[in-house]
Design a protein around this motif. Structure first.
Motif, short mmCIF file in Angstrom:
data_model
loop_
_atom_site.label_atom_id
_atom_site.label_comp_id
_atom_site.label_asym_id
_atom_site.label_seq_id
_atom_site.Cartn_x
_atom_site.Cartn_y
_atom_site.Cartn_z
N GLN A 185 -6.65 6.62 -0.11
CA GLN A 185 -6.58 5.29 -0.32
C GLN A 185 -7.00 3.86 1.18
O GLN A 185 -7.01 4.15 2.48
N ARG A 198 0.62 -1.40 -0.27
CA ARG A 198 -0.20 0.05 -0.06
C ARG A 198 0.69 1.46 0.25
O ARG A 198 0.68 1.89 -1.03
N LEU A 229 -7.65 -2.81 -2.67
CA LEU A 229 -6.73 -1.94 -3.17
C LEU A 229 -7.31 -0.36 -3.90
O LEU A 229 -6.86 -0.79 -5.28
#
Length: 226
Positions: free
Chosen positions: A182, A165, A219
């Motif tokens: 995010q 990430r 994601l």
């Protein structure tokens, strides 16, 4: 095998439609966040069957939607799935987008970014074509924290990039994009059987399947062009 050859084969045997079936559970939630306004120009990067671009056009009345894919067969199929003259498809390379500087309002990609031969170059290209204030919505299921995705590379003949990430955020910033958000979007629709059904052909335990879909999900990293 090249990306083109791999996904030409997918398109030829109908797996392009399967992409939509698998990804829509989380894609629709990410697409709903995009600040598309009437008249905006949207690029669907790695469009596959083109389902995301069509959905944006239908829901938000975008002025023009372009779908770009490295597979001629994918773009050919995508064209056949719509009669909207404002939705077009082109065969292109992620590292050399065939669009002018500051010409796109929003870029979307779902389960395609990690096929880029040079993801940093792709991000620089996205930044180049985005207008000031334009957004990049990058959605992936194949990422480092999703441990259940790690063996996917064994099932496909093209190289894939698996980032953490934080690596996504760093790469966005390096390309000149502001990271606006995010997070992980859970898949709440994939049916998870009762404990008595496990192990299955794909899952050793129910806990693993719950973790994959309900916790890791998709994601989503959102960048904004300054």
């Amino acid at each position: 095998m090249s990306v083109r050859e791999e996904f030409d084969a997918w398109a030829a045997d109908g797996r392009d439609k399967g992409m939509e079936d698998r990804h829509w559970h989380t894609a629709r939630h990410a697409l709903a966040r995009m600040p598309v306004e009437p008249g905006d120009v949207v690029l669907d990067l790695g469009c596959g069957s083109g389902y995301a671009g069509r959905a944006l056009k239908d829901a938000d009345d975008a002025g023009r939607v372009y779908g770009l894919d490295g597979s001629p067969e994918m773009t050919r199929n995508a064209r056949a799935y719509t009669e909207d003259a404002d939705v077009g498809y082109v065969v292109g390379d992620f590292g050399a987008l065939p669009f002018a500087d500051d010409s796109i309002d929003h870029v979307w990609t779902m389960e395609a970014f990690y096929y880029a031969s040079d993801p940093h170059e792709t991000l620089r290209e996205v930044r180049r074509v985005l207008r000031p204030g334009g957004t990049f919505y990058c959605a992936v299921n194949y990422y480092e924290e999703n441990v259940h995705s790690h063996d996917w590379q064994d099932n496909i003949a093209v190289d894939m990039t698996r980032w953490r990430r934080e690596e996504y955020r760093e790469a966005f910033r390096d390309a000149g994009l502001i990271v606006a958000e995010q997070d992980s979007i859970p898949d709440e629709e994939t049916e998870i059987p009762d404990e008595s059904a496990f192990p299955t052909d794909s899952w050793e335990t129910r806990e693993d399947m719950v973790e994959r879909y309900r916790e890791y999900g998709t994601l989503l990293t959102v960048g904004v062009a300054p």
